[in-house]
Design a protein around this motif. Structure first.
Motif, PDB file in Angstrom:
ATOM      1  N   LEU A 241      39.338  30.504  43.707  1.00 12.14           N
ATOM      2  CA  LEU A 241      39.574  31.261  42.167  1.00 12.14           C
ATOM      3  C   LEU A 241      39.037  32.639  41.558  1.00 12.14           C
ATOM      4  O   LEU A 241      39.610  33.453  41.154  1.00 12.14           O
ATOM      5  N   SER A 242      37.581  32.857  41.730  1.00  7.51           N
ATOM      6  CA  SER A 242      37.295  33.743  41.331  1.00  7.51           C
ATOM      7  C   SER A 242      37.233  35.039  42.337  1.00  7.51           C
ATOM      8  O   SER A 242      37.276  36.106  41.134  1.00  7.51           O
ATOM      9  N   MET A 243      37.691  34.926  43.464  1.00  8.54           N
ATOM     10  CA  MET A 243      38.173  36.345  44.311  1.00  8.54           C
ATOM     11  C   MET A 243      39.393  36.443  44.079  1.00  8.54           C
ATOM     12  O   MET A 243      39.830  37.977  44.525  1.00  8.54           O
ATOM     13  N   ALA A 244      39.932  35.476  44.249  1.00  9.33           N
ATOM     14  CA  ALA A 244      40.979  35.746  44.417  1.00  9.33           C
ATOM     15  C   ALA A 244      41.731  36.587  42.809  1.00  9.33           C
ATOM     16  O   ALA A 244      42.439  37.937  42.506  1.00  9.33           O
ATOM     17  N   ALA A 245      40.799  36.133  41.469  1.00  6.13           N
ATOM     18  CA  ALA A 245      41.159  36.600  40.755  1.00  6.13           C
ATOM     19  C   ALA A 245      40.341  38.182  40.254  1.00  6.13           C
ATOM     20  O   ALA A 245      41.292  39.322  39.948  1.00  6.13           O
TER      21      ALA A 245
END
Length: 390
Positions: A241-245
Motif C-alpha cells: 500500500l505504501s509503495m504503490a501510493a
C-alpha cells in the motif's frame, strides 16, 4: 487409274514446302534474362549479407547499451546508498525504538538523533553504522532498476492520454503504472527489506548482546521459528500500500506535470539550463509530496516488522492495532518520527527521476544515429561496421 506421275511429284513438292516453313524461334532472349537475374542476385547477395550483419550489430549494440546503462545505474545507486546508509540506520532505529522491547523495558536507554551515531559506533564499532547495509543494497538497488523498467512496461500496456487535453486521465494512467511497478518490484525483494529493518533496529554492545548476531540469516531464522515461514513477509500488505501510493505519486505526478510544463518530443528532452533546473525542481517537489503522504505507512510497517517474535508483542501483526497503539501512545508525531531529517535526504530521489529522463533521451538520440547510419549503409550498398554507440 492412279493419278499422273506429275501430280504425285507436285504434291510431294508442295508438302515439303508446307512443312519446311519459317525456322522456330530460339530461346536466346529467355536465357539472357535468366543470366541477368542470376548476375543481379549475385550482386545483391553481398549487400544482403552486409545488411544482415549491420542489423545484428545494431541489436547487439542496443543490448550492450541497455546492459551498460543498467549496470551504471545500479553501481551509482549502490554507492550513494552505502554512503548515506548510517543515516538510514539511525532513521530506522528512531522510528522503531518505541516498539523495541529492550528499549521499552529500560534495559537499553533511548536513542536521540544527535547522539545516535557516536553511541552506535561506541557500542558496535564503526562498521556498526552500516549494520543492515548488505540486505538494504540487495533490496534497494535492484528494486530501483525494476521499478523504472516495470513502469515503462505498464505505461505501454495501459491507455495513453494527452495530459494537456485530459490531465486527470493521464495522471490516473501514470499513477497506475507507477503503483503496479512499485508493488511488483517490492514483492520480489521484500525479505531483504525485512532483514534490513531487523538488523538496523538491533541494539546491544556486543554480538552476544544482540538479537541477530549472525546477520541476515539470524534475522530470517529467528522470525520464522517464532511466527512461521511467512513471518519474513510481515508488514508486506502495508508495504505494498505504501509503495504503490508512493510510486503512484512519485511517477504519476512527475510524468504528468512534466508533460504539461516542459517541452518534450517523444523521449527527446530540451537540455537548456532553464529546463534542467525546472525539471529538477519538479522532481524534488514530487518526491517530497509522495514521501509526506506515505510516511505514516512506512512507520507502521517497520513497527510491525520489529514486533515479529517479540517477547512483548504490541501489534500482533494487525494494521489497525498498530495505528491505534501508536496514536494513543505518541499522537500524530508518532507517525512522523525522523521526518524532518529524512526529507533532507529525499533530494536523491528527485535526482534519480531527472537522471533517468536524461539517460532515456541520450539512448533515444544514440538509437536514431545508429538507425541513420544503418540506412546510409544500405543506400551505399553495405559497410563493414556501424559507428560506435555514443
Amino acid at each position: 487409274m492412279g493419278p499422273p506421275a506429275g501430280s504425285i511429284n507436285h504434291f510431294a513438292a508442295a508438302g515439303s514446302a508446307t512443312f519446311q516453313g519459317p525456322p522456330l524461334p530460339t530461346s536466346q532472349p529467355a536465357t539472357s534474362n535468366v543470366v541477368q537475374q542470376q548476375q543481379s542476385q549475385q550482386q545483391q547477395a553481398p549487400q544482403q549479407r552486409d545488411m544482415q550483419q549491420l542489423q545484428r550489430q545494431e541489436r547487439g549494440q542496443q543490448r550492450m547499451q541497455l546492459l551498460s546503462d543498467l549496470v551504471a545505474g545500479m553501481v551509482t545507486s549502490g554507492i550513494y546508498t552505502s554512503l548515506t546508509y548510517p543515516v538510514h540506520r539511525v532513521k530506522i532505529l528512531l522510528q522503531t525504538q518505541d516498539a523495541n522491547p529492550r528499549i521499552i523495558s529500560g534495559k537499553v536507554p533511548r536513542y536521540s538523533f544527535v547522539h545516535s551515531f557516536g553511541r552506535l559506533a561506541a557500542e558496535q564499532g564503526i562498521l556498526g553504522l552500516w549494520r543492515g547495509n548488505t540486505p538494504y543494497l540487495l533490496r534497494h538497488v535492484p528494486s530501483i532498476s525494476m521499478s523504472f523498467a516495470f513502469k515503462d512496461w505498464f505505461r505501454e500496456v495501459l491507455p495513453r492520454y494527452d495530459a494537456s487535453q485530459r490531465p486527470f486521465a493521464a495522471l490516473a494512467a501514470n499513477a497506475a503504472a507507477g503503483a503496479a511497478a512499485g508493488a511488483l518490484s517490492l514483492g520480489i525483494v521484500y525479505p531483504f527489506e525485512f532483514a534490513t529493518v531487523r538488523l538496523a533496529a538491533d541494539v546491544g554492545a556486543g554480538m552476544a548482546d544482540r538479537q541477530y548476531g549472525h546477520g541476515i540469516l539470524s534475522a530470517w531464522s529467528k522470525a520464522m521459528r517464532a511466527d512461521g515461514p511467512l513471518s519474513c513477509y510481515q508488514g508486506f500488505g502495508v508495504a505494498v500500500l505504501s509503495m504503490a501510493a508512493y510510486k503512484a505519486l512519485y511517477f504519476g505526478l512527475y510524468d504528468t506535470a512534466k508533460t504539461m510544463l516542459l517541452q518534450e518530443e517523444g523521449k527527446h528532452l530540451q537540455l537548456a539550463p532553464r529546463d534542467i533546473i525546472t525539471r529538477t525542481a519538479l522532481a524534488a517537489a514530487t518526491t517530497y509530496v509522495a514521501a509526506s503522504v506515505t510516511y505514516p505507512l512506512d512507520i507502521i510497517r517497520k513497527r510491525l516488522i520489529v514486533d515479529v517474535g517479540s517477547e512483548r508483542k504490541q501489534y500482533h501483526g494487525s494494521f489497525r492495532a498498530a495505528v491505534a497503539r501508536i496514536y494513543a501512545a505518541e499522537g500524530i508525531k508518532g507517525f512522523y518520527r525522523f521526518y524532518a531529517y529524512d526529507m533532507f535526504f529525499r533530494l536523491g530521489g528527485g535526482l534519480l527521476l531527472v537522471g533517468y529522463d536524461l539517460l532515456r533521451s541520450q539512448n533515444a538520440d544514440n538509437r536514431e544515429r545508429r538507425q541513420a547510419a544503418l540506412a546510409a549503409a544500405a543506400a551505399a550498398g553495405g559497410v563493414e561496421a556501424l559507428p560506435e554507440a555514443g
